[in-house]
Design a protein around this motif. Structure first.
Motif, PDB file in Angstrom:
ATOM      1  N   THR A  30       0.523  -0.875  -0.134  1.00  0.00           N
ATOM      2  CA  THR A  30      -0.164  -0.419   0.036  1.00  0.00           C
ATOM      3  C   THR A  30       1.292   1.431  -0.297  1.00  0.00           C
ATOM      4  O   THR A  30       1.307   1.180   1.094  1.00  0.00           O
ATOM      5  N   LEU A  31       0.463   1.996  -0.438  1.00  0.00           N
ATOM      6  CA  LEU A  31       1.647   3.174  -0.838  1.00  0.00           C
ATOM      7  C   LEU A  31       0.761   4.940  -0.435  1.00  0.00           C
ATOM      8  O   LEU A  31      -1.159   5.138   0.411  1.00  0.00           O
ATOM      9  N   ASP A  32       1.406   4.723   1.179  1.00  0.00           N
ATOM     10  CA  ASP A  32       1.480   5.968   2.040  1.00  0.00           C
ATOM     11  C   ASP A  32       1.791   6.853   1.881  1.00  0.00           C
ATOM     12  O   ASP A  32       0.357   7.825   2.689  1.00  0.00           O
TER      13      ASP A  32
ATOM     14  N   PRO B 101       0.866 -12.431   8.961  1.00  0.00           N
ATOM     15  CA  PRO B 101       1.335 -12.072   8.483  1.00  0.00           C
ATOM     16  C   PRO B 101       3.323 -12.465   8.346  1.00  0.00           C
ATOM     17  O   PRO B 101       3.796 -12.494   9.638  1.00  0.00           O
ATOM     18  N   ALA B 102       3.938 -13.018   7.570  1.00  0.00           N
ATOM     19  CA  ALA B 102       5.447 -13.094   8.095  1.00  0.00           C
ATOM     20  C   ALA B 102       5.686 -11.692   8.487  1.00  0.00           C
ATOM     21  O   ALA B 102       7.036 -12.383   9.160  1.00  0.00           O
ATOM     22  N   CYS B 103       5.712 -10.293   7.745  1.00  0.00           N
ATOM     23  CA  CYS B 103       7.017  -9.021   7.455  1.00  0.00           C
ATOM     24  C   CYS B 103       5.669  -8.104   7.382  1.00  0.00           C
ATOM     25  O   CYS B 103       4.792  -8.531   6.737  1.00  0.00           O
ATOM     26  N   VAL B 104       5.667  -6.939   8.476  1.00  0.00           N
ATOM     27  CA  VAL B 104       4.653  -6.001   7.527  1.00  0.00           C
ATOM     28  C   VAL B 104       6.272  -5.015   8.018  1.00  0.00           C
ATOM     29  O   VAL B 104       6.714  -5.084   9.213  1.00  0.00           O
ATOM     30  N   ALA B 105       6.476  -4.002   7.278  1.00  0.00           N
ATOM     31  CA  ALA B 105       7.306  -3.294   6.795  1.00  0.00           C
ATOM     32  C   ALA B 105       6.841  -1.977   6.583  1.00  0.00           C
ATOM     33  O   ALA B 105       6.503  -2.001   5.416  1.00  0.00           O
ATOM     34  N   THR B 106       7.416  -0.706   6.846  1.00  0.00           N
ATOM     35  CA  THR B 106       7.079   0.420   6.251  1.00  0.00           C
ATOM     36  C   THR B 106       8.144   0.796   5.658  1.00  0.00           C
ATOM     37  O   THR B 106       9.400   0.932   6.795  1.00  0.00           O
ATOM     38  N   THR B 107       8.424   0.775   4.587  1.00  0.00           N
ATOM     39  CA  THR B 107       9.821   1.030   4.095  1.00  0.00           C
ATOM     40  C   THR B 107       9.895   2.464   3.265  1.00  0.00           C
ATOM     41  O   THR B 107       8.476   3.261   3.240  1.00  0.00           O
ATOM     42  N   VAL B 108      10.447   3.216   3.236  1.00  0.00           N
ATOM     43  CA  VAL B 108      11.261   4.524   3.148  1.00  0.00           C
ATOM     44  C   VAL B 108      12.334   4.614   1.302  1.00  0.00           C
ATOM     45  O   VAL B 108      13.384   3.969   1.674  1.00  0.00           O
ATOM     46  N   SER B 109      10.976   5.089   0.874  1.00  0.00           N
ATOM     47  CA  SER B 109      12.250   5.578  -1.065  1.00  0.00           C
ATOM     48  C   SER B 109      12.465   6.764  -1.063  1.00  0.00           C
ATOM     49  O   SER B 109      11.151   6.937  -0.961  1.00  0.00           O
TER      50      SER B 109
ATOM     51  N   ASP C 236      13.007  18.392  -2.968  1.00  0.00           N
ATOM     52  CA  ASP C 236      13.600  19.043  -4.194  1.00  0.00           C
ATOM     53  C   ASP C 236      14.166  17.298  -5.028  1.00  0.00           C
ATOM     54  O   ASP C 236      15.023  16.726  -4.498  1.00  0.00           O
ATOM     55  N   GLY C 237      14.203  17.444  -6.664  1.00  0.00           N
ATOM     56  CA  GLY C 237      14.107  16.683  -7.010  1.00  0.00           C
ATOM     57  C   GLY C 237      13.275  15.366  -7.836  1.00  0.00           C
ATOM     58  O   GLY C 237      13.781  14.693  -8.237  1.00  0.00           O
ATOM     59  N   GLY C 238      12.735  15.265  -6.532  1.00  0.00           N
ATOM     60  CA  GLY C 238      11.615  13.599  -6.733  1.00  0.00           C
ATOM     61  C   GLY C 238      10.704  14.019  -5.303  1.00  0.00           C
ATOM     62  O   GLY C 238      10.203  14.844  -5.335  1.00  0.00           O
ATOM     63  N   LEU C 239      10.242  13.094  -5.098  1.00  0.00           N
ATOM     64  CA  LEU C 239       9.845  12.185  -4.251  1.00  0.00           C
ATOM     65  C   LEU C 239       9.943  11.665  -3.380  1.00  0.00           C
ATOM     66  O   LEU C 239      11.020  10.708  -3.295  1.00  0.00           O
ATOM     67  N   HIS C 240       9.232  11.517  -1.865  1.00  0.00           N
ATOM     68  CA  HIS C 240       9.784  10.905  -0.260  1.00  0.00           C
ATOM     69  C   HIS C 240       8.948   9.761  -0.646  1.00  0.00           C
ATOM     70  O   HIS C 240       7.635  10.344   0.327  1.00  0.00           O
ATOM     71  N   VAL C 241       8.576   8.580  -0.508  1.00  0.00           N
ATOM     72  CA  VAL C 241       7.396   7.363  -1.120  1.00  0.00           C
ATOM     73  C   VAL C 241       7.610   6.662   0.674  1.00  0.00           C
ATOM     74  O   VAL C 241       8.613   6.047   0.725  1.00  0.00           O
ATOM     75  N   VAL C 242       6.370   6.824   1.077  1.00  0.00           N
ATOM     76  CA  VAL C 242       6.563   5.701   1.838  1.00  0.00           C
ATOM     77  C   VAL C 242       5.344   4.115   1.240  1.00  0.00           C
ATOM     78  O   VAL C 242       4.666   4.562   1.281  1.00  0.00           O
ATOM     79  N   VAL C 243       5.592   2.737   2.160  1.00  0.00           N
ATOM     80  CA  VAL C 243       4.839   2.174   1.298  1.00  0.00           C
ATOM     81  C   VAL C 243       4.905   0.963   2.797  1.00  0.00           C
ATOM     82  O   VAL C 243       6.049   1.419   2.986  1.00  0.00           O
ATOM     83  N   THR C 244       4.015   1.004   2.644  1.00  0.00           N
ATOM     84  CA  THR C 244       3.535  -0.425   3.936  1.00  0.00           C
ATOM     85  C   THR C 244       3.528  -1.667   3.235  1.00  0.00           C
ATOM     86  O   THR C 244       2.632  -1.883   2.245  1.00  0.00           O
TER      87      THR C 244
END
Length: 153
Positions: free
Chosen positions: A114-116, A141-149, A122-130
């Protein structure tokens, strides 16, 4: 082929709050677990000694390392989301990672996402996905991770 495609900043921002889809199922083999143990130096018997794990482990056999499960996200996420209109993306970190259920060797897992948020930087997007990695037939679930890219145009 990814289940969801987002084109550029506006395309990503339009998907905020949405479930993006699921990856294919991947079998967790003892060979994969052993290779991860070799790569990380984590040779705990609950992962790499099937006979002992069958006898002594509360899980009834060998299980994958939690971090092995997490490390599969770079392989699974492109099956869920394809982004275009960016020149590059980088992993920025994780905000939270939990391993609610062990992954038995021989089981199959897949990721859902899910895209949070997709906040301008500056120059793009800070993206947080669960990302939620589930075990086929499992109740938790085996794993739940809130990732940042970060994605740069």
């Amino acid at each position: 082929m990814a289940q969801t495609t987002a084109d550029g900043i506006e395309g990503m921002q339009a998907l905020v709050g949405q479930h993006l889809g699921y990856s294919d199922w991947v079998e967790i083999t003892q060979e994969r677990v052993n290779q991860f143990a070799d790569a990380t130096g984590d040779h705990q018997w609950i992962h790499v000694d099937p006979e002992r794990a069958k006898k002594e482990s509360p899980f009834g056999g060998p299980i994958a390392h939690g971090y092995l499960t997490l490390s599969l996200l770079p392989m699974l996420m492109p099956q869920i989301l394809e982004t275009t209109g960016f020149r590059m993306g980088v992993n920025y970190g994780t905000e939270k990672v939990r391993f609610p259920s062990p992954v038995p060797v021989g089981s199959r897992i897949r990721a859902g996402a899910t895209l949070d948020s997709a906040a301008p930087i500056d120059g793009g997007l800070h993206v947080v996905v669960t990302a939620t990695i589930e075990i086929e037939g499992g109740s938790k679930p085996a794993c739940v991770a809130t990732t940042v890219s970060r994605r740069y145009v």
